[in-house]
Write a protein that holds these residues in place. Structure first.
Motif, PDB file in Angstrom:
ATOM      1  N   ARG A  86     -30.570 -66.579 -28.764  1.00  0.00           N
ATOM      2  CA  ARG A  86     -30.690 -65.259 -28.136  1.00  0.00           C
ATOM      3  C   ARG A  86     -32.128 -64.770 -28.129  1.00  0.00           C
ATOM      4  N   GLU A  87     -32.878 -65.102 -29.176  1.00  0.00           N
ATOM      5  CA  GLU A  87     -34.285 -64.689 -29.240  1.00  0.00           C
ATOM      6  C   GLU A  87     -35.170 -65.499 -28.299  1.00  0.00           C
ATOM      7  N   LEU A  88     -34.660 -66.620 -27.798  1.00  0.00           N
ATOM      8  CA  LEU A  88     -35.429 -67.453 -26.860  1.00  0.00           C
ATOM      9  C   LEU A  88     -35.163 -67.085 -25.400  1.00  0.00           C
ATOM     10  N   LEU A  89     -34.374 -66.072 -25.164  1.00  0.00           N
ATOM     11  CA  LEU A  89     -34.000 -65.739 -23.792  1.00  0.00           C
ATOM     12  C   LEU A  89     -35.199 -65.336 -22.923  1.00  0.00           C
ATOM     13  N   HIS A  90     -36.261 -64.835 -23.556  1.00  0.00           N
ATOM     14  CA  HIS A  90     -37.424 -64.401 -22.775  1.00  0.00           C
ATOM     15  C   HIS A  90     -38.572 -65.410 -22.829  1.00  0.00           C
TER      16      HIS A  90
ATOM     17  N   ASN B  75     -26.046 -79.486 -28.937  1.00  0.00           N
ATOM     18  CA  ASN B  75     -24.646 -79.899 -29.059  1.00  0.00           C
ATOM     19  C   ASN B  75     -23.775 -78.690 -29.385  1.00  0.00           C
ATOM     20  N   ASN B  76     -24.293 -77.520 -29.019  1.00  0.00           N
ATOM     21  CA  ASN B  76     -23.630 -76.258 -29.316  1.00  0.00           C
ATOM     22  C   ASN B  76     -23.344 -75.537 -28.002  1.00  0.00           C
ATOM     23  N   MET B  77     -22.091 -75.507 -27.572  1.00  0.00           N
ATOM     24  CA  MET B  77     -21.740 -74.884 -26.309  1.00  0.00           C
ATOM     25  C   MET B  77     -22.079 -73.396 -26.295  1.00  0.00           C
ATOM     26  N   ASN B  78     -22.029 -72.751 -27.452  1.00  0.00           N
ATOM     27  CA  ASN B  78     -22.386 -71.334 -27.522  1.00  0.00           C
ATOM     28  C   ASN B  78     -23.870 -71.132 -27.216  1.00  0.00           C
TER      29      ASN B  78
ATOM     30  N   ASN C 279     -24.364 -71.610 -23.468  1.00  0.00           N
ATOM     31  CA  ASN C 279     -23.893 -70.454 -22.707  1.00  0.00           C
ATOM     32  C   ASN C 279     -24.846 -69.268 -22.822  1.00  0.00           C
ATOM     33  N   ILE C 280     -25.524 -69.142 -23.960  1.00  0.00           N
ATOM     34  CA  ILE C 280     -26.520 -68.072 -24.117  1.00  0.00           C
ATOM     35  C   ILE C 280     -27.738 -68.340 -23.247  1.00  0.00           C
TER      36      ILE C 280
END
Length: 253
Positions: free
Chosen positions: A108-112, A121-124, A127-128
């Protein structure tokens, strides 16, 4: 033995945060610390909590806490750790992110960030980060675990072996006092080991409630990592070992 109302509330608090302290509970319930110690001893005798110095934690053993419950535990600490870790990952770099609720916080912190190549290997995590238009997301094959959205197995390991990323971001179920990272699932352990072996720099992200837990399988030693991102200072002996190993420790603000 039936639990009283206070003990049921204590157990609920422990499930929410993973840890309860004698002093905090005594203040919360306005009772003597000796009363809380008896409550914790009763809960420990029934296998509902494990006693630790100053309080109690959710029981450790051969199985992990449920994924949704883990996601709710120590949310503020995980967010701070994630910010500190993401700040060390520059734009225009490649990173493998594995399973875990704290690694999801890093995503989530890498979104920008700009122009990242993310292997996971983490679908979550996938998806983020699919919401970041400048981020290329590559998802491993393997057996999908419905419980946490993780992909594991030989296909996952073979997939990871194709990459040499700048960074790896991994989590752990438990952290031993001697610096070993521990987990409950051999398939997940093997993938984590493969990820660390491929990365130029490997980062561990973990809150230090993991020091109060145990798990039966060893992933690697902190010695093999470039950096450890935590929410509070490590115990003095483990900190000394990190200095000897030249493993950087970053305490998140």
């Amino acid at each position: 033995m039936a639990l009283n109302i206070r003990q049921l509330e204590i157990l609920d608090l422990a499930r929410q945060s993973g840890h309860v302290s004698v002093d905090d509970l005594a203040e919360r319930f306005d009772v003597a610390v000796q009363t809380i110690r008896r409550d914790l001893s009763d809960l420990s005798d029934q296998g509902m909590l494990d006693r630790v110095h100053g309080g109690a934690v959710m029981p450790s053993g051969v199985s992990n806490i449920g994924y949704d419950e883990r996601r709710r535990m120590h949310e503020e600490a995980k967010s701070a750790i994630a910010r500190a870790c993401a700040a060390q990952i520059p734009d225009n770099s490649s990173v493998i992110i594995n399973l875990g609720t704290t690694t999801e916080a890093v995503a989530r912190e890498l979104l920008h960030h700009r122009n990242l190549t993310v292997i996971t290997n983490n679908m979550n995590v996938a998806n983020i980060l699919v919401a970041n238009d400048s981020c290329e997301v590559m998802v491993a094959g393997g057996a999908l675990r419905r419980s946490d959205g993780g992909l594991v197995g030989d296909l996952t390991i073979e997939f990871m072996a194709q990459f040499k990323p700048d960074y790896a971001v991994i989590g752990t179920s438990a952290l031993d006092a001697d610096g070993d990272l521990l987990d409950f699932d051999m398939a997940e352990v093997r993938v984590s080991q493969a990820i660390v072996a491929q990365a130029r720099k490997a980062f561990l992200v973990t809150d230090l409630s993991k020091l109060d837990r145990s798990a039966p399988m060893r992933i690697i030693s902190v010695e093999a990592l470039h950096s450890v991102f935590v929410d509070r200072p490590l115990p003095a002996e483990l900190m000394r070992r990190c200095r000897e190993w030249d493993t950087r420790v970053v305490v998140a603000d």
